[in-house]
Design a protein around this motif. Structure first.
Motif, PDB file in Angstrom:
ATOM      1  N   ALA A   1      45.925  17.074  51.004  1.00 56.39           N
ATOM      2  CA  ALA A   1      45.993  15.612  51.037  1.00 56.39           C
ATOM      3  C   ALA A   1      45.578  15.043  49.695  1.00 56.39           C
ATOM      4  CB  ALA A   1      45.098  15.059  52.146  1.00 56.39           C
ATOM      5  N   ILE A   2      44.525  15.601  49.087  1.00 64.09           N
ATOM      6  CA  ILE A   2      44.054  15.119  47.803  1.00 64.09           C
ATOM      7  C   ILE A   2      45.071  15.468  46.728  1.00 64.09           C
ATOM      8  CG2 ILE A   2      42.246  15.383  46.067  1.00 64.09           C
ATOM      9  CD1 ILE A   2      40.306  15.900  48.397  1.00 64.09           C
ATOM     10  N   GLN A   3      45.623  16.679  46.761  1.00 63.58           N
ATOM     11  CA  GLN A   3      46.597  17.083  45.754  1.00 63.58           C
ATOM     12  C   GLN A   3      47.853  16.231  45.820  1.00 63.58           C
ATOM     13  OE1 GLN A   3      47.189  21.278  46.238  1.00 63.58           O
ATOM     14  NE2 GLN A   3      45.243  21.796  45.303  1.00 63.58           N
ATOM     15  N   GLN A   4      48.134  15.634  46.978  1.00 63.28           N
ATOM     16  CA  GLN A   4      49.307  14.785  47.115  1.00 63.28           C
ATOM     17  C   GLN A   4      49.019  13.350  46.698  1.00 63.28           C
ATOM     18  OE1 GLN A   4      50.770  15.255  51.113  1.00 63.28           O
ATOM     19  NE2 GLN A   4      50.968  17.445  50.884  1.00 63.28           N
ATOM     20  N   GLY A   5      47.866  13.092  46.086  1.00 64.73           N
ATOM     21  CA  GLY A   5      47.591  11.763  45.572  1.00 64.73           C
ATOM     22  C   GLY A   5      46.612  10.962  46.389  1.00 64.73           C
ATOM     23  N   GLN A   6      45.882  11.578  47.304  1.00 64.32           N
ATOM     24  CA  GLN A   6      44.910  10.865  48.106  1.00 64.32           C
ATOM     25  C   GLN A   6      43.508  11.310  47.714  1.00 64.32           C
ATOM     26  OE1 GLN A   6      46.380  11.860  52.063  1.00 64.32           O
ATOM     27  NE2 GLN A   6      46.995   9.751  52.291  1.00 64.32           N
ATOM     28  N   PRO A   7      42.859  10.573  46.825  1.00 64.14           N
ATOM     29  CA  PRO A   7      41.520  10.972  46.405  1.00 64.14           C
ATOM     30  C   PRO A   7      40.517  10.884  47.552  1.00 64.14           C
ATOM     31  CG  PRO A   7      42.074   8.807  45.541  1.00 64.14           C
ATOM     32  CD  PRO A   7      43.315   9.347  46.180  1.00 64.14           C
ATOM     33  N   ALA A   8      39.551  11.812  47.565  1.00 59.77           N
ATOM     34  CA  ALA A   8      38.526  11.811  48.602  1.00 59.77           C
ATOM     35  C   ALA A   8      37.443  10.784  48.310  1.00 59.77           C
ATOM     36  CB  ALA A   8      37.908  13.204  48.717  1.00 59.77           C
ATOM     37  N   ASN A   9      37.315  10.389  47.047  1.00 56.38           N
ATOM     38  CA  ASN A   9      36.319   9.406  46.638  1.00 56.38           C
ATOM     39  C   ASN A   9      37.007   8.271  45.894  1.00 56.38           C
ATOM     40  OD1 ASN A   9      33.986  10.994  47.494  1.00 56.38           O
ATOM     41  ND2 ASN A   9      34.553  12.344  45.809  1.00 56.38           N
ATOM     42  N   TRP A  10      36.322   7.129  45.840  1.00 57.11           N
ATOM     43  CA  TRP A  10      36.885   5.969  45.166  1.00 57.11           C
ATOM     44  C   TRP A  10      37.100   6.278  43.687  1.00 57.11           C
ATOM     45  CZ3 TRP A  10      35.922   2.619  41.174  1.00 57.11           C
ATOM     46  CH2 TRP A  10      36.684   1.444  41.165  1.00 57.11           C
ATOM     47  N   GLN A  11      38.249   5.876  43.169  1.00 55.57           N
ATOM     48  CA  GLN A  11      38.594   6.053  41.765  1.00 55.57           C
ATOM     49  C   GLN A  11      38.956   4.696  41.182  1.00 55.57           C
ATOM     50  OE1 GLN A  11      38.607   9.115  40.055  1.00 55.57           O
ATOM     51  NE2 GLN A  11      37.577   9.780  41.918  1.00 55.57           N
TER      52      GLN A  11
ATOM     53  N   HIS B   1      47.814   4.346  49.874  1.00 52.37           N
ATOM     54  CA  HIS B   1      47.004   4.859  50.987  1.00 52.37           C
ATOM     55  C   HIS B   1      45.966   5.829  50.452  1.00 52.37           C
ATOM     56  CE1 HIS B   1      46.158   7.926  54.167  1.00 52.37           C
ATOM     57  NE2 HIS B   1      45.825   6.807  54.781  1.00 52.37           N
ATOM     58  N   VAL B   2      44.721   5.694  50.927  1.00 52.02           N
ATOM     59  CA  VAL B   2      43.642   6.604  50.548  1.00 52.02           C
ATOM     60  C   VAL B   2      42.921   7.079  51.800  1.00 52.02           C
ATOM     61  CG1 VAL B   2      43.237   5.673  48.239  1.00 52.02           C
ATOM     62  CG2 VAL B   2      42.043   4.655  50.184  1.00 52.02           C
ATOM     63  N   LEU B   3      42.176   8.145  51.644  1.00 56.54           N
ATOM     64  CA  LEU B   3      41.358   8.650  52.731  1.00 56.54           C
ATOM     65  C   LEU B   3      40.175   7.713  52.959  1.00 56.54           C
ATOM     66  CD1 LEU B   3      41.328  12.411  51.696  1.00 56.54           C
ATOM     67  CD2 LEU B   3      42.821  11.296  53.360  1.00 56.54           C
ATOM     68  N   ARG B   4      39.595   7.763  54.157  1.00 58.43           N
ATOM     69  CA  ARG B   4      38.482   6.878  54.506  1.00 58.43           C
ATOM     70  C   ARG B   4      37.336   6.967  53.509  1.00 58.43           C
ATOM     71  NH1 ARG B   4      36.457   4.622  59.185  1.00 58.43           N
ATOM     72  NH2 ARG B   4      38.591   3.864  59.383  1.00 58.43           N
ATOM     73  N   GLY B   5      37.049   8.171  52.986  1.00 64.01           N
ATOM     74  CA  GLY B   5      35.957   8.333  52.032  1.00 64.01           C
ATOM     75  C   GLY B   5      36.145   7.535  50.758  1.00 64.01           C
ATOM     76  N   ALA B   6      37.375   7.267  50.395  1.00 67.00           N
ATOM     77  CA  ALA B   6      37.665   6.476  49.200  1.00 67.00           C
ATOM     78  C   ALA B   6      37.713   4.985  49.508  1.00 67.00           C
ATOM     79  CB  ALA B   6      38.994   6.924  48.592  1.00 67.00           C
ATOM     80  N   ASN B   7      37.488   4.644  50.765  1.00 65.91           N
ATOM     81  CA  ASN B   7      37.566   3.249  51.196  1.00 65.91           C
ATOM     82  C   ASN B   7      36.314   2.838  51.976  1.00 65.91           C
ATOM     83  OD1 ASN B   7      39.319   0.954  51.106  1.00 65.91           O
ATOM     84  ND2 ASN B   7      39.724   1.194  53.278  1.00 65.91           N
TER      85      ASN B   7
END
Length: 197
Positions: free
Chosen positions: A25-35, A151-157
């Motif tokens: 998921a992260i490699q597809q462009g969804q960072p786990a943390n806010w960027q 779209h981002v993962l919950r951890g980045a939001n």
């Protein structure tokens, strides 16, 4: 969709410069943390939460600059009963309105509601129960010089998520300008610190 190709390319390269072994998921462009957003852009994170006991929806909106610095935030309480997707679509619409009210013209909008982000990024008209909110988002976005919905993962939001939860407890809507809301202070400081390493 990015209307500024250079900003989009920079963001894509930064997100995809992850070390091997990270989740797909992260490699597809969804960072786990806010960027932070690309240079000369503002990032507005948005989220919604539902308080069924009080028949209300809390919306959290949070703007930060390319250095990761807090700019503004807003907590909105809506006295409505809504399903999660409708609530998220309402939050997305308020995020664009928030950006326009603050005079931002180059904005990246991030949220963790994949269905809503996909609907906004689709070239097709959205015919669902939340479609009129999606179409309003698209209309307001056309007034911005550069904009995108990601779209981002919950951890980045998480900051926007906590702000939305807090908004449910408000008597009236709250607005913060260059003053971090206490309910997300720890999250913001942690995310700012992580950008230094």
């Amino acid at each position: 969709m990015f209307t500024n190709a250079a900003a989009g390319l920079e963001y894509f390269q930064r997100i995809n410069a992850q070390p091997e072994g990270m989740s797909s998921a992260i490699q597809q462009g969804q960072p786990a943390n806010w960027q932070p957003p690309p240079v000369n852009m503002i990032k507005v994170n948005w989220d919604a939460t539902i308080d069924q006991g009080n028949s209300c929806v809390g919306l959290g909106l949070l703007a930060r600059d390319a250095n990761g610095q807090f700019v503004a935030a807003r907590g909105i309480k809506k006295r409505i009963a809504a399903d999660p997707t409708v609530a998220e679509a309402i939050a997305a619409l308020h995020a664009v309105i928030f950006a326009k009210e603050l005079g931002f013209s180059n904005v990246m909008f991030e949220g963790d509601a994949l269905t809503v982000v996909n609907a906004i990024n689709s070239t097709r008209s959205c015919e669902s129960s939340y479609g009129h909110f999606v179409e309003d988002v698209k209309r307001y976005m056309s007034d911005l010089a550069t904009s995108s919905f990601v779209h981002v993962l919950r951890g980045a939001n998480s900051a926007a998520h906590n702000l939305a939860k807090e908004a449910c407890t408000h008597v009236t809507d709250k607005y913060w300008w260059h003053c971090i809301p206490p309910c997300i202070g720890d999250i913001i400081r942690k995310e700012e610190t992580s950008l230094l390493y």
